[in-house]
Design a protein around this motif. Structure first.
Motif, PDB file in Angstrom:
ATOM      1  N   GLU A 190       0.768  -1.112  -0.043  1.00 60.45           N
ATOM      2  CA  GLU A 190      -0.232   0.207  -0.246  1.00 60.45           C
ATOM      3  C   GLU A 190       0.914   1.196  -0.202  1.00 60.45           C
ATOM      4  OE1 GLU A 190      -3.364  -0.248  -0.493  1.00 60.45           O
ATOM      5  OE2 GLU A 190      -2.808  -2.218  -0.328  1.00 60.45           O
ATOM      6  N   CYS A 191       2.272   1.113   0.311  1.00 57.81           N
ATOM      7  CA  CYS A 191       2.929   2.352   0.686  1.00 57.81           C
ATOM      8  C   CYS A 191       3.251   2.952  -0.889  1.00 57.81           C
ATOM      9  CB  CYS A 191       4.305   2.095   1.013  1.00 57.81           C
ATOM     10  SG  CYS A 191       4.176   1.725   2.779  1.00 57.81           S
ATOM     11  N   TRP A 192       3.319   2.340  -1.903  1.00 56.37           N
ATOM     12  CA  TRP A 192       3.650   2.866  -3.180  1.00 56.37           C
ATOM     13  C   TRP A 192       2.688   4.100  -3.378  1.00 56.37           C
ATOM     14  CZ3 TRP A 192       8.064   1.331  -3.727  1.00 56.37           C
ATOM     15  CH2 TRP A 192       8.449   0.172  -3.733  1.00 56.37           C
ATOM     16  N   LEU A 214      12.309   5.905   1.018  1.00 57.83           N
ATOM     17  CA  LEU A 214      12.161   7.094   1.547  1.00 57.83           C
ATOM     18  C   LEU A 214      13.055   8.021   1.411  1.00 57.83           C
ATOM     19  CD1 LEU A 214      10.953   5.748   5.090  1.00 57.83           C
ATOM     20  CD2 LEU A 214       9.574   6.506   3.341  1.00 57.83           C
ATOM     21  N   GLY A 215      14.316   7.564   0.928  1.00 56.70           N
ATOM     22  CA  GLY A 215      15.440   8.473   0.850  1.00 56.70           C
ATOM     23  C   GLY A 215      15.681   8.850  -0.814  1.00 56.70           C
ATOM     24  N   GLY A 220       3.466   7.974  -2.947  1.00 64.07           N
ATOM     25  CA  GLY A 220       3.681   8.529  -4.262  1.00 64.07           C
ATOM     26  C   GLY A 220       4.910   8.051  -4.903  1.00 64.07           C
ATOM     27  N   VAL A 221       5.140   6.941  -4.741  1.00 62.94           N
ATOM     28  CA  VAL A 221       6.529   6.486  -5.294  1.00 62.94           C
ATOM     29  C   VAL A 221       6.424   5.337  -6.085  1.00 62.94           C
ATOM     30  CG1 VAL A 221       8.598   5.340  -4.717  1.00 62.94           C
ATOM     31  CG2 VAL A 221       7.666   7.082  -3.066  1.00 62.94           C
TER      32      VAL A 221
END
Length: 310
Positions: free
Chosen positions: A234-236, A303-304, A240-241
């Protein structure tokens, strides 16, 4: 009833909360990296791979370790154009010039990550000859952790600044393509950092644009003990990555672990020792998807926004 979470980064399929862990598919092998060996002339304060004069956990590669992969790229019609070399310090490997020569003869561009401190006269002659024979095919990425001598040497040790500057100047004066890798570990604003590097390049008459992200790449810090979140499927969307922008979507790294008779293909340049990221002996075997099951996957890449490729 309270649910007890499992330890983080343990299960390649599920997070500590039982959510589906994100994975990254290899979309195209843009860059193939070789770790030429973990020995280095420096012992940095925070080296992600713990390189030092004594670290031989990854042994020196030979031409015979590299060439089969170059042949596999051609035979399998892979889209790889760039071959990257990292370490340790690649130029401590006594076969490095031969490895570069073989790689260039196969038609690839090369990117070498170096501290620019180990260019002895005989090596200089070999490198100049290769750069002349294969114009615009060699890029040297020089590690300058900070634009100030004091902070650079805080990371790399006293006396590491001037030899690096002299090595960079020699590369520039000899006509090599160069770029620079810096760090963000001191928490400075990126614009301030780039302004500092801009002044350094101008003072040294080095023709680099500090505002060009290829000329100057600024790497986020990596700390396995840092409290970072696990990346779920779900993180994508939440972040917004694009997973296709991750390093393991376009690169792999070849290493030879101490004691092994054969090389291995690891998922990325950051995870040289963790066997869960050992994907096999060939590029075909290593084309499988990579579960983001390490703190570096979260902090450095997702994240980076970090990537070791040009």
């Amino acid at each position: 009833m309270e649910v007890t979470e499992r330890p983080k980064f343990k299960d390649p399929k599920l997070t500590a909360k039982g959510e589906k862990r994100a994975t990254v598919e290899l979309k195209n092998l843009h860059t193939l990296w070789f770790n030429t060996g973990t020995r280095c002339n420096l012992t940095c304060e925070n080296c992600y791979i713990e390189s030092s004069p004594d670290n031989d956990r990854l042994v020196y590669l030979e031409v015979s370790d590299v060439e089969p992969y170059l042949n596999e790229i051609k035979q399998s019609n892979l889209p790889t154009k760039e071959i990257g070399f990292t370490g340790g310090e690649p130029f401590l490997n006594p076969k490095m010039a031969d490895i570069l020569s073989t790689t260039l003869e196969h038609g690839f561009s090369v990117l070498v990550l170096t501290n620019a401190m180990r260019f002895k006269p005989r090596l200089q002659q070999r490198l100049i000859a290769l750069n002349k024979a294969f114009p615009n095919k060699i890029t040297m990425r020089i590690s300058i952790d900070h634009h100030s001598q004091a902070l650079h040497e805080e990371e790399r040790g006293s006396g590491s600044w001037q030899p690096m500057i002299e090595g960079m100047q020699w590369l520039a004066e000899s006509g090599f393509q160069i770029d620079v890798a810096g760090r963000t570990r001191w928490g400075e604003n990126e614009d301030d950092l780039r302004q500092g590097y801009e002044k350094l390049f101008a003072d040294l008459a080095i023709p680099l644009n500090a505002w060009d992200e290829q000329h100057l790449v600024l790497f986020p810090e990596m700390d396995e003990s840092a409290p970072v979140p696990e990346i779920t499927t779900e993180c994508w969307g939440i972040l917004g990555v694009n997973p296709d922008a991750m390093m393991c979507a376009s690169s792999r790294m070849v290493v030879k672990h101490k004691g092994d008779q054969e090389t291995s293909v690891m998922a990325c340049t950051l995870l040289a020792y963790d066997q869960q990221f050992n994907l096999g002996k060939t590029l075909a075997e290593a084309s499988q998807a990579v579960p983001l099951n390490h703190p570096h996957c979260a902090k450095f890449c997702v994240l980076g926004g970090g990537s070791c490729s040009a």
